[in-house]
Design an enzyme around this catalytic site. Sequence first.
Site, PDB file in Angstrom:
ATOM      1  N   THR A   1     -31.581 -46.941 -27.975  1.00  0.00           N
ATOM      2  CA  THR A   1     -31.780 -48.395 -27.963  1.00  0.00           C
ATOM      3  C   THR A   1     -31.610 -48.978 -26.569  1.00  0.00           C
ATOM      4  O   THR A   1     -32.053 -50.099 -26.308  1.00  0.00           O
ATOM      5  CB  THR A   1     -30.789 -49.086 -28.898  1.00  0.00           C
ATOM      6  OG1 THR A   1     -29.452 -48.887 -28.418  1.00  0.00           O
ATOM      7  CG2 THR A   1     -30.896 -48.537 -30.320  1.00  0.00           C
TER       8      THR A   1
ATOM      9  N   LYS B   1     -15.970 -46.999 -22.718  1.00  0.00           N
ATOM     10  CA  LYS B   1     -16.407 -48.028 -23.666  1.00  0.00           C
ATOM     11  C   LYS B   1     -15.947 -47.677 -25.071  1.00  0.00           C
ATOM     12  O   LYS B   1     -15.585 -46.546 -25.373  1.00  0.00           O
ATOM     13  CB  LYS B   1     -17.920 -48.165 -23.643  1.00  0.00           C
ATOM     14  CG  LYS B   1     -18.693 -46.982 -24.215  1.00  0.00           C
ATOM     15  CD  LYS B   1     -20.182 -47.256 -24.235  1.00  0.00           C
ATOM     16  CE  LYS B   1     -20.961 -46.155 -24.940  1.00  0.00           C
ATOM     17  NZ  LYS B   1     -20.904 -44.877 -24.257  1.00  0.00           N
TER      18      LYS B   1
END
Length: 317
Positions: free
Chosen positions: A224, A193
Amino acid sequence: MAVGLKILSGNSNAPLANDICDYLGVSLGKAAVSRFSDEEIRIHINEDIRGTDVFVVQSTNSPAENLLELLLLLDAAKRASARRATAVIPYFGYARQDRKAGPRVPISAKVVANLIAAAGADRVLTMDLHAPQIQGFFDIPLDHLYSAPVFTGRLRELGTSDELVIASPDAGGMAMARSYGRRLNCPLALVDKRRPRPNVSEVINVIGEVEGKNVIIRDDMIDTGGSLTGAAEALKKNGAETIYAACTHALLSGNAVQKVEDSVLDSLIVSDSIRLSEDKQSGKLEQLSVASLFGEAIKRIHEEKSVSSLFESSDQT
């Protein structure tokens, strides 16, 4: 247990401190951590600790008061003539800025290391640092534990070596993934990513064969939840049968719990290095205790015995 061992705790993770005491067969030390009327932290150790071996159990996740409580407890212990003060930090916060990755940024991990030493710590005991090189920031002894002994047993229950795949959510986690791949005798996968800005990730590609497999995403923390749930979605699109996540430190900030609930993850397995409030509970969440791991390390340090067998560092390279 030898005489002279004292376990003190701040407010960040008192349940873990109590579980460590249960493992060691000792009572938690009497330390009051309260506030003055203006909210300044007030520390008072309510028993004699002169000449004792003091271990202060305190994770340094947010808020910053957790770090400050640790520093003040260490200072109080040293000023009370403790023979030795060890900072036991199940989760070492401020570790993500461990180098000067851009202009005009601090090296937060080094600042915190300096503060802990300046507060009077004689040594540090921690687990699954975000970046292992942080050990070099300390000029005092540091024992770096790995949570692998706790997680491996549980992960073996998720499938046979032919059914499992260990996945890393990014290239930086491949060392940890390789360690678990060897332990579970199963192949690896990598979710490639790009991260356009902090706490925001964009999944690009999955490297490795995951179709029809029980995939375990292994990482040192979940903050998160964006990277983890995005990786899970990519793995699902590539044919993964079931997807588990195993993250040592459960920060779960913002709406991370809701992201996990809404994701394709079947289960999120974490340790109790960070105490989870009621609003961070989830039906998909499973918490493993690291009390025995820290308890055994504390026992060996106190008795001046080797703790190297607990490091299992050869499995992290």
